[in-house]
Scaffold this active site. Structure first.
Site, mmCIF file in Angstrom:
data_model
loop_
_atom_site.group_PDB
_atom_site.id
_atom_site.type_symbol
_atom_site.label_atom_id
_atom_site.label_comp_id
_atom_site.label_asym_id
_atom_site.label_seq_id
_atom_site.Cartn_x
_atom_site.Cartn_y
_atom_site.Cartn_z
ATOM 1 N N LYS A 112 -48.614 124.987 14.331
ATOM 2 C CA LYS A 112 -49.494 124.457 15.367
ATOM 3 C C LYS A 112 -51.037 124.253 14.648
ATOM 4 C CE LYS A 112 -47.093 125.922 19.415
ATOM 5 N NZ LYS A 112 -47.149 126.452 20.521
ATOM 6 N N LYS A 193 -39.296 119.538 15.945
ATOM 7 C CA LYS A 193 -38.655 119.417 17.416
ATOM 8 C C LYS A 193 -39.567 119.057 18.341
ATOM 9 C CE LYS A 193 -40.922 123.850 19.280
ATOM 10 N NZ LYS A 193 -40.657 123.574 20.812
ATOM 11 N N LYS A 196 -43.943 120.584 23.864
ATOM 12 C CA LYS A 196 -44.742 120.275 25.001
ATOM 13 C C LYS A 196 -46.004 120.167 24.412
ATOM 14 C CE LYS A 196 -43.167 123.664 28.035
ATOM 15 N NZ LYS A 196 -43.599 124.564 27.151
HETATM 16 P P1 ATP Z 1 -45.183 124.384 23.031
HETATM 17 O O1 ATP Z 1 -45.189 123.330 22.304
HETATM 18 O O2 ATP Z 1 -46.352 124.825 24.244
HETATM 19 O O3 ATP Z 1 -44.764 125.677 22.394
HETATM 20 P P2 ATP Z 1 -42.418 124.275 23.707
HETATM 21 O O4 ATP Z 1 -41.900 122.739 23.997
HETATM 22 O O5 ATP Z 1 -42.157 124.687 22.411
HETATM 23 O O6 ATP Z 1 -43.957 124.345 24.037
HETATM 24 P P3 ATP Z 1 -41.880 126.825 24.879
HETATM 25 O O7 ATP Z 1 -42.345 126.935 26.508
HETATM 26 O O8 ATP Z 1 -42.549 127.379 23.671
HETATM 27 O O9 ATP Z 1 -41.684 125.266 24.987
HETATM 28 O O10 ATP Z 1 -40.193 127.276 24.943
HETATM 29 C C1 ATP Z 1 -39.436 127.165 25.970
HETATM 30 C C2 ATP Z 1 -37.967 127.395 25.699
HETATM 31 O O11 ATP Z 1 -37.553 126.073 25.221
HETATM 32 C C3 ATP Z 1 -37.814 128.483 24.557
HETATM 33 O O12 ATP Z 1 -36.418 129.177 24.788
HETATM 34 C C4 ATP Z 1 -37.564 127.477 23.292
HETATM 35 O O13 ATP Z 1 -36.750 127.820 22.327
HETATM 36 C C5 ATP Z 1 -36.864 126.141 23.852
HETATM 37 N N1 ATP Z 1 -37.143 124.930 23.238
HETATM 38 C C6 ATP Z 1 -38.562 124.425 23.014
HETATM 39 N N2 ATP Z 1 -38.320 123.242 22.521
HETATM 40 C C7 ATP Z 1 -37.047 122.740 22.183
HETATM 41 C C8 ATP Z 1 -36.423 121.976 21.339
HETATM 42 N N3 ATP Z 1 -37.223 120.991 21.207
HETATM 43 N N4 ATP Z 1 -35.156 122.105 21.576
HETATM 44 C C9 ATP Z 1 -34.361 123.040 22.196
HETATM 45 N N5 ATP Z 1 -34.879 124.050 22.884
HETATM 46 C C10 ATP Z 1 -36.311 124.059 22.870
HETATM 47 MG MG MG Z 2 -43.127 126.706 21.698
#
Ligand code: ATP
Ligand code: MG
Length: 330
Positions: A112, A193, A196
């Site tokens: 990050k 990956k 968000k």
């Molecule tokens: P941020 O970028 O703000 O960290 P994020 O997209 O990583 O957001 P989180 O809220 O951190 O989302 O994660 C929520 C859930 O979604 C977790 O269980 C995480 O493992 C899953 N997750 C996040 N991104 C992925 C992805 N690209 N593929 C599969 N699972 C995901």
């Molecule tokens: Mg995350």
């Protein structure tokens, strides 16, 4: 029944396809069998600065998306992290058991920062707050995506360390990486990956995107200069990602898709993936619209779930207070 905990950050208005396929779909299935706690972890979201009105809206929308995806508040405990102050308190108590070097090894923090997110101490200690989220509910299992594996290892290490000093304080949780559950990659950068906070708008599919946007994003997904439609994450990350998305949503084995697309082009694959995604998200989107029409009811569900969560959390935190030598309230 075994206990599970999982959560997502309200860091955007819509969850994305990775959150859905990597997490939410599994949560809904797991609530049948487990005593499930699902959190909207808004304190984690404070590691990035957001307008207060926007954060409020996102927390509601995240909870609503859990419900729209099928989380049932009568069966699972749906809570908002900031309504359960035990999370932040346990986080401090665990921080005092975390070595600096150990916290410093967390790769998501480094990723990050490398992508330009501000390096506040909250972001650095995020994995400790996450450990608190999990340990606070005596969770046996934590359904998370691959991206959270390292954080869960830290959680286990902390639980074992505290238990080493004070046996029986915590339940040591296991990662529950659901078999066949997918890690969805960024459409524009398929070696990263879908995220968000890190993906570009074109790189992620929001669950609330309309059919036209979904189609546009999938059609512009980065692939490779070959023509062959074949699953090979290293050589063909973009095509492999599209195959995974299709396969997971249509419940078709990847090998079968490879056969079906033999001799066809990337345009054909993208067109069909777009159709599959649009169809899968349609019922979710209409349910979401209904839920957002009644924010007062939504707030009631969130509050009731958080109160229920607090009853469990206060007992677990009490055990640690006692173990550490903090005075009891009389
Ligand atoms: P941020 O970028 O703000 O960290 P994020 O997209 O990583 O957001 P989180 O809220 O951190 O989302 O994660 C929520 C859930 O979604 C977790 O269980 C995480 O493992 C899953 N997750 C996040 N991104 C992925 C992805 N690209 N593929 C599969 N699972 C995901
Ligand atoms: Mg995350």
């Amino acid at each position: 029944r075994q206990r599970i905990f999982s959560g997502m950050q309200p860091t955007s208005d819509s969850l994305h396809l990775g959150n859905y396929l990597g997490a939410l779909v599994n949560w809904v299935a797991l609530q049948e069998e487990y005593d499930a706690f699902y959190g909207v972890v808004d304190l984690h979201a404070l590691t990035v600065q957001t307008e207060p009105a926007v954060l409020r809206e996102r927390s509601r929308r995240t909870a609503a998306q859990y419900l729209a995806g099928g989380v049932d508040p009568a069966r699972s405990t749906l809570m908002l992290q900031s309504m359960v102050p035990e999370h932040t308190e346990l986080s401090w108590l665990l921080a005092c058991h975390t070595a600096f070097g150990e916290a410093n090894r967390m790769t998501q923090f480094k990723d990050k920062i490398a992508k330009g997110q501000s390096a506040n101490v909250g972001l650095f200690t995020y994995p400790i707050l996450m450990a608190a989220d999990i340990l606070l509910y005596d969770a046996d299992l934590v359904p998370v995506g691959e991206d959270q594996r390292q954080h869960l290892e830290l959680t286990r290490d902390l639980a074992e360390r505290v238990n080493g000093r004070f046996p029986g304080t915590f339940v040591v949780p296991d990662a529950y990486i659901v078999k066949g559950s997918a890690k969805i990659m960024d459409l524009q950068d398929p070696t990263a990956k879908m995220s968000k906070s890190l993906s570009s708008d074109l790189g992620l599919i929001d669950l609330l995107d309309d059919p036209k946007r979904i189609t546009k994003k999938i059609k512009s997904a980065v692939t490779d200069p070959e023509r062959e439609i074949r699953y090979d994450v290293d050589a063909k990350p973009g095509v492999s990602n599209l195959l995974v998305i299709h396969s997971t949503l249509s419940a078709t084995p990847i090998a079968e898709l490879e056969r079906a697309f033999e001799g066809k082009g990337y345009g054909d694959l993208k067109g069909e993936v777009a159709e599959v995604v649009v169809a899968a998200l349609e019922p979710f989107q209409s349910r979401m619209a209904e839920l957002m029409a009644d924010p007062a009811e939504l707030d009631r569900i969130i509050t009731a779930g958080s109160d229920k969560a607090r009853e469990v959390a206060s007992v677990v935190l009490g055990r640690l207070h006692d173990a550490l030598g903090l005075l009891p309230r009389v």
